[in-house]
Scaffold this active site. Structure first.
Site, PDB file in Angstrom:
ATOM      1  CD  GLU A  25      -1.600  -2.355   1.850  1.00  0.00           C
ATOM      2  OE1 GLU A  25      -2.485  -3.171   2.148  1.00  0.00           O
ATOM      3  OE2 GLU A  25      -0.372  -2.566   2.050  1.00  0.00           O
ATOM      4  CE  LYS A  27       5.440  -0.789  -6.852  1.00  0.00           C
ATOM      5  NZ  LYS A  27       6.649  -0.131  -7.355  1.00  0.00           N
ATOM      6  N   GLY A 447      20.440  -3.286 -20.639  1.00  0.00           N
ATOM      7  CA  GLY A 447      19.665  -4.485 -20.947  1.00  0.00           C
ATOM      8  C   GLY A 447      18.180  -4.262 -21.006  1.00  0.00           C
ATOM      9  CD  GLU A 499      16.888  -7.640 -19.505  1.00  0.00           C
ATOM     10  OE1 GLU A 499      16.348  -7.561 -18.395  1.00  0.00           O
ATOM     11  OE2 GLU A 499      18.101  -7.455 -19.678  1.00  0.00           O
ATOM     12  CG  ASP A 614      23.720  -7.640 -16.173  1.00  0.00           C
ATOM     13  OD1 ASP A 614      24.637  -7.327 -16.947  1.00  0.00           O
ATOM     14  OD2 ASP A 614      22.531  -7.335 -16.361  1.00  0.00           O
ATOM     15  CG  HIS A 709      19.179   4.564  -9.758  1.00  0.00           C
ATOM     16  ND1 HIS A 709      18.567   3.339  -9.900  1.00  0.00           N
ATOM     17  CD2 HIS A 709      20.507   4.327  -9.870  1.00  0.00           C
ATOM     18  CE1 HIS A 709      19.490   2.408 -10.078  1.00  0.00           C
ATOM     19  NE2 HIS A 709      20.669   2.984 -10.069  1.00  0.00           N
ATOM     20  CB  CYS A 741      21.267   0.693 -13.725  1.00  0.00           C
ATOM     21  SG  CYS A 741      20.901  -0.915 -12.985  1.00  0.00           S
TER      22      CYS A 741
END
Length: 774
Positions: A25, A27, A447, A499, A614, A709, A741
């Site tokens: 909840e 998040k 990726g 992916e 990785d 990020h 990343c």
């Protein structure tokens, strides 16, 4: 063993608890707030409800004093920076305008302002926001959050124990702020910080706090005499305050070692120590230090970081010994339960026989309560629980899943030659350049591409039976075509298929390997609103059939440019799982490596010329004590080479690392013998490139120029500036251009713009290079 009743009843407690709620909840509320769908008041109400539910659950289970202040919207170290007023200059205006939005700006950045750097919390899978400090930093106390949450719990009729990151650990986790000399040591600010902690402690005491927990996990690492003296000074000063709450100094994640007598002698009221395998030695060290006369000992005998049931008899034996070493012994987990999922009972899809072996946060709380009762009242009081525990442990030891003779025979047959490429890097590099024909400063991504709502819906539709397997695969193929088309138009040199079929970089493989179990509700916080479901590594590992070959070869059929095969390395497969605790990690890593070796060889046979394996967890899994590094790095690097060494010289092996500082493992990075490594570098302004250069790293590297990020879009000029910094350390003929990343958590608009700027920056710098740079 029959434990003698303690003079006073042992109490059960925990250092901290998962924050997200049963259905994540928190998040959903935070991300809704970011998108403007949830108001600040609604977010606060959701958070208050989650805190209230956690405290009541703990109290009803039998926990005596419940932790407060460990709850966070994003990160508890960031909360500490707010508590002590260590807000970077670039964020102060945003914080003054709106405290909540300013808080999230520090965590995530904005289009105009970069966030704080993020890195791993010791050797866990959790990430914290790194404090930025300098000689001009002035601290100011802001105890509002801590006091408010304490009063919330107090109003429920509970016994709250506020939890703070300790001042020594806070400073040891910090780094020099931008523009400050790199050799600045934040610990020099201790005398300036301690009065702020004293003020916060006074505020909590005035609010009614009897105990306050100060977490000092940094003291389980190797510490210099000056750092140990600083810890002694800190707790001499805080312990000597005239009107303060009782102080419980908590350590976890390992053995305190030389810091234990320092804290044992300090004028504090209690210590919390790790007595699980990770803290091996604390028991003997505590006895050697003369115990804790006159003090409270909180004994972490339940593993707070793994999900296997506790061995009650073993824990009670430890607790019985501890009764002679402190005036009062209480029972807890070895660390905060933040690092495990909420409730194993929710896992209805796991074989009931296996489910008997699992303990998530709720079950660990029950274990702690049982052990406290056994310690207080003797083993007769928990005879039924002891019998059930013995049966569960025996069930696991005898289970067929744990041992596969074929896997063990293959692992035993490994030779040194299996972990060596057929040619040295210099010869391989020539073959790869001729085979791939890439330009200077080749561009690529790590990726993954954005996991869109459409992709998540497709997976949900498949699980619910709304579409069949063929319909699902058509959607995946559409996504791969779109991702490849964008990359070609953007001008990237080495492509990825994005992916789209993968739920998570570890879980996806775990679901296809024997020996692994997947959970449905085992969410654990990685950072901020990013939660993962670590798979459970329960038995011997093998690969029944190819896992990625089909999708990679399909993607390669759509383009003339090389498409990378994408795999997760053996160390990361262990680090981001809940690993078995009944054999050495190195043995398990070799099993995973052999399974991946089969996949690497099949990718190559299918026409894949660039394969990335990785290992973002290589640094984070490094033991906290230097004496243990060599043994770990030996099996960690060996397992990577075992997975990758079976290919031809002209097949280019990549690896990737992120979320950590790499300066102390550059030799290990070299020992991997990968042809190309990409590393997180944008927030640290290419620090890793300088570290590679200082080591004399001889291969190719891609220090990231795009911080994924944060939602902000780096301009082409910003990426070019980072590239120029990278070129000061790494020659153009060995420098790659890539993000920090994978892009799974980003949206398509920012991804498109950022990668287009990345390619533009690479082209700009290429045009500036002399022809002999090649």
């Amino acid at each position: 063993m029959t434990a003698k009743p303690a003079a006073a009843a042992a109490r059960a407690t925990v250092y901290g608890y998962p924050r997200q709620g049963r259905n994540r909840e928190l998040k959903k509320a935070i991300e809704g707030y970011w998108k403007g769908r949830v108001t600040a008041d609604t977010l606060r109400q959701t958070a208050a409800g989650l805190r209230r539910g956690t405290w009541q659950q703990l109290a009803e289970a039998g926990v005596h004093d419940v932790p407060t202040g460990d709850f966070s919207y994003y990160d508890h170290v960031l909360d500490t920076s707010v508590m002590v007023g260590a807000v970077p200059e670039r964020h102060r205006e945003a914080v003054r305008a709106d405290a909540l939005d300013g808080y999230f700006a520090m965590a995530r950045g904005t289009q105009d302002v970069a966030p704080l750097e993020m890195t791993k919390w010791f050797d866990t899978n959790y990430h914290y926001l790194v404090p930025e400090l300098g000689p001009d930093t002035e601290f100011t106390a802001d105890s509002a959050k801590q006091v408010a949450e304490f009063k919330e719990a107090l109003a429920l009729g509970l016994t709250p124990r506020p939890v703070l990151v300790g001042p020594v650990t806070y400073l040891l986790l910090a780094k020099a702020a931008p523009g400050v000399a790199a050799d600045f040591e934040p610990l020099t600010l201790l005398d300036r910080l301690l009065p702020v902690y004293a003020e916060v402690l006074a505020d909590l005491r005035a609010a009614g706090a009897e105990w306050v927990q100060l977490d000092e996990p940094a003291l389980v690492q190797d510490r210099t005499p000056a750092e140990l003296n600083a810890a002694a000074r800190a707790y001499r000063e805080l312990g000597g305050l005239a009107d303060r709450p009782k102080l419980l100094v908590a350590s976890y994640f390992g053995r305190l070692g030389e810091a234990l007598p320092v804290l044992a002698k300090a004028p504090v009221d209690g210590l919390a120590l790790d007595f699980t395998e990770s803290g091996a030695g604390n028991l003997d060290d505590l006895a050697a230090a003369g115990g804790l006369p006159g003090k409270r000992l909180v004994a972490g005998v339940v593993n707070g970081r793994n999900i296997w049931i506790n061995d009650y008899e073993k824990s009670l034996a430890t607790l019985g010994t501890l009764l002679g070493l402190a005036d009062h012994v209480d029972v807890s987990a070895s660390s905060s339960l933040l690092h495990v999922p909420l409730d194993a009972a929710a896992e209805s899809d796991i074989d009931p026989e296996v489910a008997r072996w699992l303990a998530f946060a709720q079950q660990k709380t029950q274990e702690i309560v049982v052990l406290a009762r056994g310690l207080s009242d003797g083993t007769e009081a928990i005879a039924a629980e002891l019998a059930a525990n013995r049966a569960d442990l025996a069930s696991r030891a005898d289970a067929a899943i744990t041992r596969d003779p074929a896997v063990r025979a293959r692992t035993a047959a490994i030779t040194d030659a299996d972990g060596r490429r057929s040619q040295p890097y210099a010869d391989r590099a020539v073959a790869q350049r001729a085979h791939l024909g890439l330009p200077l400063l080749p561009t690529t991504t790590i990726g993954s591409f954005p996991q869109t709502t459409e992709l998540r819906t497709a997976r949900a539709d498949l699980r619910a039976g709304r579409i069949d397997e063929a319909g699902y695969e058509d959607r995946i193929k559409d996504e791969i075509r779109e991702v490849l088309s964008f990359q070609e138009k953007a001008g990237l040199d080495v492509l990825v298929h994005g992916e789209p079929e993968r739920n998570d970089m570890v879980q996806y493989f775990a679901e296809q390997l024997t020996g692994y179990l997947a959970t449905q509700h085992g969410w654990v916080q990685s950072y901020g609103t990013r939660y993962v479901r670590p798979p459970v590594l329960a038995g011997d590992i093998s690969r029944p059939e190819p896992m990625t070959v089909r999708w990679t070869t399909y993607a390669q059929s759509l383009t003339e440019r090389p498409v990378k095969g994408m795999l997760t390395g053996p160390v990361t497969m262990l680090a981001w799982s809940f690993v078995r605790d009944d054999q050495p990690l190195g043995d398990t890593a070799r099993q995973v490596a052999l399974a991946l070796r089969d996949e690497v060889n099949d990718l190559e046979a299918g026409g894949t010329s660039v394969i990335q394996v990785d290992e973002p967890a290589l640094r984070e899994t490094l033991p906290l004590r230097t004496a243990e590094h060599a043994a770990y790095l030996q099996w960690a690097t060996e397992s990577f080479r075992l997975a990758t060494a079976g290919v031809r010289p002209d097949t280019q092996i990549h690896t990737h690392m992120c979320y950590a500082e790499f300066g102390d493992i550059v030799q290990a990075i070299d020992d991997l013998d990968a042809d190309v490594i990409s590393l997180e570098a944008a927030r640290s302004h290419m620090q890793v490139a300088r570290e590679l250069a200082a080591h004399g790293y001889p291969r190719e590297a891609g220090p990231g120029v795009y911080d994924i990020h944060s939602p902000r879009i780096p301009s082409a000029d910003e990426a070019a500036a980072l590239l120029r910094t990278g070129l000061e350390a790494i020659p153009a003929g060995r420098l790659w251009v890539n993000p920090d990343c994978g892009l799974k958590t980003r949206g398509w608009p920012e991804t498109r713009a950022s990668l287009e700027n990345l390619v533009a920056a690479a082209r700009e710098i290429r045009a500036e290079l002399p022809t002999e740079a090649a």
